[in-house]
Scaffold this motif. Sequence first.
Motif, mmCIF file in Angstrom:
data_model
loop_
_atom_site.group_PDB
_atom_site.id
_atom_site.type_symbol
_atom_site.label_atom_id
_atom_site.label_comp_id
_atom_site.label_asym_id
_atom_site.label_seq_id
_atom_site.Cartn_x
_atom_site.Cartn_y
_atom_site.Cartn_z
ATOM 1 N N THR A 22 48.270 48.784 49.130
ATOM 2 C CA THR A 22 48.686 47.380 49.195
ATOM 3 C C THR A 22 50.130 47.232 48.736
ATOM 4 O O THR A 22 50.890 46.415 49.276
ATOM 5 C CB THR A 22 47.766 46.492 48.349
ATOM 6 O OG1 THR A 22 46.406 46.736 48.692
ATOM 7 C CG2 THR A 22 48.075 45.020 48.573
ATOM 8 N N GLY A 63 47.640 44.985 44.715
ATOM 9 C CA GLY A 63 46.269 45.096 45.209
ATOM 10 C C GLY A 63 45.238 44.722 44.154
ATOM 11 O O GLY A 63 45.506 43.961 43.222
ATOM 12 N N ASN A 64 44.034 45.256 44.299
ATOM 13 C CA ASN A 64 42.948 44.917 43.379
ATOM 14 C C ASN A 64 43.350 45.165 41.928
ATOM 15 O O ASN A 64 43.141 44.310 41.056
ATOM 16 C CB ASN A 64 41.706 45.738 43.732
ATOM 17 C CG ASN A 64 40.494 45.347 42.908
ATOM 18 O OD1 ASN A 64 39.893 44.306 43.132
ATOM 19 N ND2 ASN A 64 40.132 46.171 41.933
ATOM 20 N N ASP A 72 45.768 38.424 47.223
ATOM 21 C CA ASP A 72 44.551 37.730 46.796
ATOM 22 C C ASP A 72 43.381 38.276 47.608
ATOM 23 O O ASP A 72 43.106 37.830 48.721
ATOM 24 C CB ASP A 72 44.681 36.222 46.986
ATOM 25 C CG ASP A 72 43.481 35.458 46.442
ATOM 26 O OD1 ASP A 72 42.559 36.101 45.896
ATOM 27 O OD2 ASP A 72 43.456 34.219 46.562
ATOM 28 N N ASP A 73 42.704 39.275 47.046
ATOM 29 C CA ASP A 73 41.601 39.942 47.743
ATOM 30 C C ASP A 73 40.233 39.432 47.309
ATOM 31 O O ASP A 73 39.233 40.148 47.436
ATOM 32 C CB ASP A 73 41.680 41.453 47.512
ATOM 33 C CG ASP A 73 42.852 42.085 48.256
ATOM 34 O OD1 ASP A 73 43.145 41.651 49.370
ATOM 35 O OD2 ASP A 73 43.482 43.008 47.699
ATOM 36 N N VAL A 91 37.710 39.827 49.940
ATOM 37 C CA VAL A 91 37.214 41.193 50.128
ATOM 38 C C VAL A 91 36.145 41.491 49.088
ATOM 39 O O VAL A 91 35.068 42.025 49.406
ATOM 40 C CB VAL A 91 38.368 42.209 50.025
ATOM 41 C CG1 VAL A 91 37.845 43.635 50.218
ATOM 42 C CG2 VAL A 91 39.447 41.899 51.039
ATOM 43 N N ARG A 92 36.431 41.154 47.832
ATOM 44 C CA ARG A 92 35.479 41.436 46.751
ATOM 45 C C ARG A 92 34.178 40.657 46.905
ATOM 46 O O ARG A 92 33.136 41.075 46.390
ATOM 47 C CB ARG A 92 36.136 41.122 45.398
ATOM 48 C CG ARG A 92 37.299 42.046 45.043
ATOM 49 C CD ARG A 92 37.810 41.794 43.643
ATOM 50 N NE ARG A 92 38.506 40.509 43.516
ATOM 51 C CZ ARG A 92 39.812 40.339 43.678
ATOM 52 N NH1 ARG A 92 40.580 41.362 44.013
ATOM 53 N NH2 ARG A 92 40.362 39.147 43.535
ATOM 54 N N GLN A 97 37.335 46.554 47.756
ATOM 55 C CA GLN A 97 38.101 45.760 46.802
ATOM 56 C C GLN A 97 39.493 45.407 47.298
ATOM 57 O O GLN A 97 40.131 44.505 46.751
ATOM 58 C CB GLN A 97 38.220 46.529 45.479
ATOM 59 C CG GLN A 97 36.886 46.755 44.783
ATOM 60 C CD GLN A 97 37.035 47.534 43.495
ATOM 61 O OE1 GLN A 97 37.754 48.523 43.446
ATOM 62 N NE2 GLN A 97 36.370 47.089 42.456
ATOM 63 N N ASN A 98 39.981 46.100 48.297
ATOM 64 C CA ASN A 98 41.335 45.879 48.784
ATOM 65 C C ASN A 98 41.344 45.607 50.280
ATOM 66 O O ASN A 98 40.544 46.186 51.027
ATOM 67 C CB ASN A 98 42.209 47.110 48.516
ATOM 68 C CG ASN A 98 42.502 47.311 47.045
ATOM 69 O OD1 ASN A 98 43.276 46.582 46.458
ATOM 70 N ND2 ASN A 98 41.871 48.321 46.445
ATOM 71 N N SER A 99 42.280 44.762 50.733
ATOM 72 C CA SER A 99 42.424 44.514 52.160
ATOM 73 C C SER A 99 43.213 45.624 52.846
ATOM 74 O O SER A 99 43.248 45.702 54.072
ATOM 75 C CB SER A 99 43.122 43.173 52.396
ATOM 76 O OG SER A 99 44.407 43.153 51.810
ATOM 77 N N TRP A 148 45.006 47.807 57.424
ATOM 78 C CA TRP A 148 45.206 46.498 56.786
ATOM 79 C C TRP A 148 44.379 45.455 57.520
ATOM 80 O O TRP A 148 44.560 45.265 58.724
ATOM 81 C CB TRP A 148 46.697 46.134 56.829
ATOM 82 C CG TRP A 148 47.067 44.904 56.038
ATOM 83 C CD1 TRP A 148 46.322 44.265 55.096
ATOM 84 C CD2 TRP A 148 48.297 44.179 56.124
ATOM 85 N NE1 TRP A 148 47.006 43.207 54.572
ATOM 86 C CE2 TRP A 148 48.216 43.117 55.194
ATOM 87 C CE3 TRP A 148 49.449 44.335 56.896
ATOM 88 C CZ2 TRP A 148 49.258 42.206 55.007
ATOM 89 C CZ3 TRP A 148 50.488 43.424 56.715
ATOM 90 C CH2 TRP A 148 50.385 42.376 55.788
#
Length: 255
Positions: free
Chosen positions: A57, A67-68, A223-224, A227-228, A235-237, A251
């Motif tokens: 990220t 990222g996360n 802002d993930d 995803v979470r 946890q990450n896009s 991505w």
Amino acid sequence: MPEFDRGPTAQFAELFAQVPDPPVESAFWYDWGPIFYRGRLDGSARVLIVASDPGPTERIAGRSLVGNAGQRVQGFLTKLGLTRSYVCLNAWAYAVHPSQAFAMKDRLAEPAQTQWRNAVFDRATDPTLQAVVAMGFMAREAVRLWTSRPRVTLVEVPHPSSHDPEALLDAWRGAVTQLRETVTPDDDGDNTGPNYGADFVEADYSPIPRRDLPFGAPAFLGDDAWVRARPSGAQNSVSRPSPDDGHTLVWKAPD
């Protein structure tokens, strides 16, 4: 005008451009290039966060801790009442292959690496600094090698991506309690909210502020939460494919 990060000053850009190559190129995602910072480089930072190295990220954003893990760090800063008076740097500007992390820890002490990294740390801080937070073993080593580190509070905690959530939460909870006595919150911040509980929950994350990201970044970058919230456990896009070819990132945007 929307807020966005206008990038480093000419002096910082010149220093960043002098980043030495990794000591072992194969131990890093070298072809993706370096990532240098997130936050304030103008001397207004009250807290310096030092982590290990950038991830996927961060490569997309061109900024550190996005990222996360970065959103966990932003939640940590939010609990200190900091909305802008911080800067986030890394022990390595290049992403390290996890299998090589412990081997590369010892290479942090190589003269070229130490001299450049300490010059960045020195220039990013001034008497406004109130605390340094080293997150993870790589960060602890980088801070140990920072011989000109200001005489401010030093807190050492696990990396936000630690696989031992109980130890991470215990350490971060203690760090928040300690730093609330040391760090002055921003005028629009609040350091009286809840500390960490027994589990990491979504309220412990904070989105990356737009002022920390380059102009034109999509609204969902940093802002993930979406995803979470999914049952997949992601946890990450942004992620690397499996198997990882060293040249591909995946991505995903929200539906």
